[in-house]
Design a protein around this motif. Structure first.
Motif, PDB file in Angstrom:
ATOM      1  N   ILE A 119      31.917 -33.300  -2.737  1.00 19.74           N
ATOM      2  CA  ILE A 119      32.526 -33.481  -4.059  1.00 19.74           C
ATOM      3  C   ILE A 119      31.787 -32.654  -5.114  1.00 19.74           C
ATOM      4  O   ILE A 119      32.409 -31.969  -5.940  1.00 19.74           O
ATOM      5  CB  ILE A 119      32.545 -34.970  -4.438  1.00 19.74           C
ATOM      6  N   VAL A 120      30.454 -32.703  -5.093  1.00 16.98           N
ATOM      7  CA  VAL A 120      29.673 -31.933  -6.054  1.00 16.98           C
ATOM      8  C   VAL A 120      29.889 -30.438  -5.842  1.00 16.98           C
ATOM      9  O   VAL A 120      30.026 -29.661  -6.807  1.00 16.98           O
ATOM     10  CB  VAL A 120      28.179 -32.296  -5.938  1.00 16.98           C
ATOM     11  N   ALA A 121      29.940 -29.991  -4.590  1.00 17.46           N
ATOM     12  CA  ALA A 121      30.181 -28.577  -4.302  1.00 17.46           C
ATOM     13  C   ALA A 121      31.554 -28.139  -4.814  1.00 17.46           C
ATOM     14  O   ALA A 121      31.698 -27.043  -5.388  1.00 17.46           O
ATOM     15  CB  ALA A 121      30.063 -28.327  -2.802  1.00 17.46           C
ATOM     16  N   LEU A 122      32.560 -28.989  -4.636  1.00 21.16           N
ATOM     17  CA  LEU A 122      33.896 -28.664  -5.135  1.00 21.16           C
ATOM     18  C   LEU A 122      33.908 -28.558  -6.652  1.00 21.16           C
ATOM     19  O   LEU A 122      34.534 -27.644  -7.227  1.00 21.16           O
ATOM     20  CB  LEU A 122      34.894 -29.719  -4.659  1.00 21.16           C
ATOM     21  N   LEU A 123      33.225 -29.478  -7.336  1.00 22.47           N
ATOM     22  CA  LEU A 123      33.149 -29.413  -8.800  1.00 22.47           C
ATOM     23  C   LEU A 123      32.449 -28.147  -9.271  1.00 22.47           C
ATOM     24  O   LEU A 123      32.878 -27.515 -10.251  1.00 22.47           O
ATOM     25  CB  LEU A 123      32.425 -30.657  -9.331  1.00 22.47           C
ATOM     26  N   ILE A 124      31.381 -27.755  -8.591  1.00 24.97           N
ATOM     27  CA  ILE A 124      30.667 -26.528  -8.968  1.00 24.97           C
ATOM     28  C   ILE A 124      31.567 -25.305  -8.791  1.00 24.97           C
ATOM     29  O   ILE A 124      31.604 -24.403  -9.649  1.00 24.97           O
ATOM     30  CB  ILE A 124      29.379 -26.384  -8.139  1.00 24.97           C
ATOM     31  N   ILE A 125      32.322 -25.265  -7.694  1.00 27.53           N
ATOM     32  CA  ILE A 125      33.234 -24.140  -7.460  1.00 27.53           C
ATOM     33  C   ILE A 125      34.307 -24.082  -8.540  1.00 27.53           C
ATOM     34  O   ILE A 125      34.646 -23.002  -9.061  1.00 27.53           O
ATOM     35  CB  ILE A 125      33.868 -24.262  -6.058  1.00 27.53           C
ATOM     36  N   ILE A 126      34.850 -25.248  -8.915  1.00 24.61           N
ATOM     37  CA  ILE A 126      35.882 -25.286  -9.963  1.00 24.61           C
ATOM     38  C   ILE A 126      35.318 -24.796 -11.290  1.00 24.61           C
ATOM     39  O   ILE A 126      35.982 -24.031 -12.023  1.00 24.61           O
ATOM     40  CB  ILE A 126      36.441 -26.714 -10.088  1.00 24.61           C
ATOM     41  N   ILE A 127      34.100 -25.202 -11.621  1.00 24.92           N
ATOM     42  CA  ILE A 127      33.477 -24.764 -12.873  1.00 24.92           C
ATOM     43  C   ILE A 127      33.271 -23.252 -12.863  1.00 24.92           C
ATOM     44  O   ILE A 127      33.559 -22.557 -13.860  1.00 24.92           O
ATOM     45  CB  ILE A 127      32.150 -25.499 -13.090  1.00 24.92           C
ATOM     46  N   ILE A 128      32.790 -22.716 -11.751  1.00 25.49           N
ATOM     47  CA  ILE A 128      32.561 -21.267 -11.655  1.00 25.49           C
ATOM     48  C   ILE A 128      33.874 -20.506 -11.791  1.00 25.49           C
ATOM     49  O   ILE A 128      33.959 -19.497 -12.505  1.00 25.49           O
ATOM     50  CB  ILE A 128      31.856 -20.929 -10.326  1.00 25.49           C
ATOM     51  N   VAL A 129      34.920 -20.990 -11.137  1.00 28.68           N
ATOM     52  CA  VAL A 129      36.222 -20.326 -11.232  1.00 28.68           C
ATOM     53  C   VAL A 129      36.761 -20.381 -12.654  1.00 28.68           C
ATOM     54  O   VAL A 129      37.321 -19.398 -13.171  1.00 28.68           O
ATOM     55  CB  VAL A 129      37.212 -20.957 -10.235  1.00 28.68           C
ATOM     56  N   ASN A 130      36.595 -21.508 -13.334  1.00 27.30           N
ATOM     57  CA  ASN A 130      37.049 -21.618 -14.727  1.00 27.30           C
ATOM     58  C   ASN A 130      36.315 -20.628 -15.630  1.00 27.30           C
ATOM     59  O   ASN A 130      36.931 -19.991 -16.506  1.00 27.30           O
ATOM     60  CB  ASN A 130      36.849 -23.040 -15.233  1.00 27.30           C
ATOM     61  N   VAL A 131      35.002 -20.504 -15.448  1.00 24.18           N
ATOM     62  CA  VAL A 131      34.228 -19.564 -16.255  1.00 24.18           C
ATOM     63  C   VAL A 131      34.677 -18.135 -15.997  1.00 24.18           C
ATOM     64  O   VAL A 131      34.847 -17.335 -16.929  1.00 24.18           O
ATOM     65  CB  VAL A 131      32.731 -19.738 -15.973  1.00 24.18           C
ATOM     66  N   LEU A 132      34.892 -17.798 -14.735  1.00 22.87           N
ATOM     67  CA  LEU A 132      35.332 -16.441 -14.403  1.00 22.87           C
ATOM     68  C   LEU A 132      36.745 -16.177 -14.908  1.00 22.87           C
ATOM     69  O   LEU A 132      37.060 -15.053 -15.325  1.00 22.87           O
ATOM     70  CB  LEU A 132      35.261 -16.227 -12.892  1.00 22.87           C
ATOM     71  N   GLN A 133      37.615 -17.177 -14.874  1.00 22.87           N
ATOM     72  CA  GLN A 133      38.968 -17.002 -15.417  1.00 22.87           C
ATOM     73  C   GLN A 133      38.941 -16.700 -16.905  1.00 22.87           C
ATOM     74  O   GLN A 133      39.760 -15.920 -17.412  1.00 22.87           O
ATOM     75  CB  GLN A 133      39.798 -18.252 -15.155  1.00 22.87           C
ATOM     76  N   ALA A 134      38.005 -17.309 -17.631  1.00 19.74           N
ATOM     77  CA  ALA A 134      37.923 -17.102 -19.075  1.00 19.74           C
ATOM     78  C   ALA A 134      37.204 -15.815 -19.434  1.00 19.74           C
ATOM     79  O   ALA A 134      37.534 -15.178 -20.446  1.00 19.74           O
ATOM     80  CB  ALA A 134      37.225 -18.292 -19.728  1.00 19.74           C
ATOM     81  N   ARG A 135      36.213 -15.394 -18.634  1.00 16.60           N
ATOM     82  CA  ARG A 135      35.371 -14.260 -19.015  1.00 16.60           C
ATOM     83  C   ARG A 135      35.644 -13.003 -18.189  1.00 16.60           C
ATOM     84  O   ARG A 135      35.756 -11.912 -18.748  1.00 16.60           O
ATOM     85  CB  ARG A 135      33.890 -14.651 -18.901  1.00 16.60           C
ATOM     86  N   LEU A 136      35.722 -13.140 -16.877  1.00 15.55           N
ATOM     87  CA  LEU A 136      35.896 -11.974 -16.009  1.00 15.55           C
ATOM     88  C   LEU A 136      37.005 -12.244 -14.996  1.00 15.55           C
ATOM     89  O   LEU A 136      36.755 -12.411 -13.786  1.00 15.55           O
ATOM     90  CB  LEU A 136      34.579 -11.658 -15.276  1.00 15.55           C
ATOM     91  N   PRO A 137      38.239 -12.299 -15.437  1.00 15.04           N
ATOM     92  CA  PRO A 137      39.328 -12.592 -14.486  1.00 15.04           C
ATOM     93  C   PRO A 137      39.528 -11.494 -13.445  1.00 15.04           C
ATOM     94  O   PRO A 137      40.047 -11.757 -12.365  1.00 15.04           O
ATOM     95  CB  PRO A 137      40.561 -12.728 -15.391  1.00 15.04           C
ATOM     96  N   SER A 138      39.113 -10.277 -13.749  1.00 12.91           N
ATOM     97  CA  SER A 138      39.281  -9.182 -12.798  1.00 12.91           C
ATOM     98  C   SER A 138      38.416  -9.360 -11.551  1.00 12.91           C
ATOM     99  O   SER A 138      38.695  -8.762 -10.510  1.00 12.91           O
ATOM    100  CB  SER A 138      38.952  -7.846 -13.466  1.00 12.91           C
TER     101      SER A 138
END
Length: 232
Positions: A124-143
């Motif tokens: 569960i914690v690993a999934l939350l960390i992955i979601i947070i990283i993806v959200n940050v990349l979507q906002a800053r570096l979507p490419s």
């Protein structure tokens, strides 16, 4: 008090944040003073617990305040405030989930043993960390992300938006309001019947035929006379 003044706009959240952290330190000092008044046989344990409380809060300040980049609670508070402003029911769900359901869930896993806690908690914690990283990349570096992960549109709408849940809450609230209005209407009708005089005397007769010709107005006047005569 700090939260209330922040909510009504008296002070900004940037000023309320250090005030809250300082208040947490203040509570630890009172705990240390209270521990020093413990009996001799429990003094060491009481001081140990109080000092752990103090060190824990100081560590939190060192971790989340000195560097502006690490002041994540401020950004989280603003994000939760924006969501609550759009969906008012979210505040209640957040409080119940974070302060009741989540602690009970973790407590239950810990009671089942550390193997169960690790086996369920780590994914569960690993999934939350992955979601947070993806959200940050979507906002800053979507490419940097694959085309599919550049947005959460590939998921069902209920999995990445609160709008479907808002409709569900609205339907449930509407039904509850209708039920409450129906109950109130029924109570009002019963009160109107009682005012007419029939509500107090219908149960006096087993045979409905005996109700014919009853002078309800006369019975109401007789009842009022009895009540006046019995008043002290």
């Amino acid at each position: 008090m700090v939260n209330g003044t922040t909510g009504i706009g008296v002070i900004s959240i940037e000023r309320a944040y250090p005030l809250s952290l300082g208040a947490n330190i203040g509570t630890t000092t009172t705990a240390i003073l209270a521990a020093m008044a413990a009996p001799g046989n429990t003094l060491a344990n009481a001081l140990q617990i109080a000092l752990i409380h103090f060190v824990f809060n100081v560590s939190g300040i060192i971790l989340w305040y000195p560097i502006p980049f690490t002041r994540i609670p401020i950004r989280l508070a603003k994000a939760l405030g924006n969501i609550t402003a759009q969906y008012r029911w979210f505040a209640g769900v957040y409080i119940i989930s974070c302060f009741f359901l989540l602690p009970l869930f973790v407590f239950g896993l810990s009671m089942a043993g550390w193997k169960v806690l690790v086996g369920v908690g780590v994914p569960i914690v690993a999934l939350l960390i992955i979601i947070i990283i993806v959200n940050v990349l979507q906002a800053r570096l979507p490419s940097c992300l694959p085309t599919v992960l550049r947005s959460w549109d590939f998921l069902p709408l209920w999995a990445h938006s609160l709008e479907p849940w808002d409709r569900v809450v609205a339907v449930v609230a509407t039904k509850c309001c209708c039920c409450c209005k129906g109950c109130q209407t029924g109570q009002e009708e019963e009160e109107e019947e009682e005012k007419k005089g029939g509500g107090h005397f219908l149960e006096m007769y087993d045979n409905p035929a005996m109700m014919n010709g009853v002078d309800w107005e006369k019975k109401r006047e007789d009842k009022e006379d009895v009540l006046k005569a019995t008043q002290l």
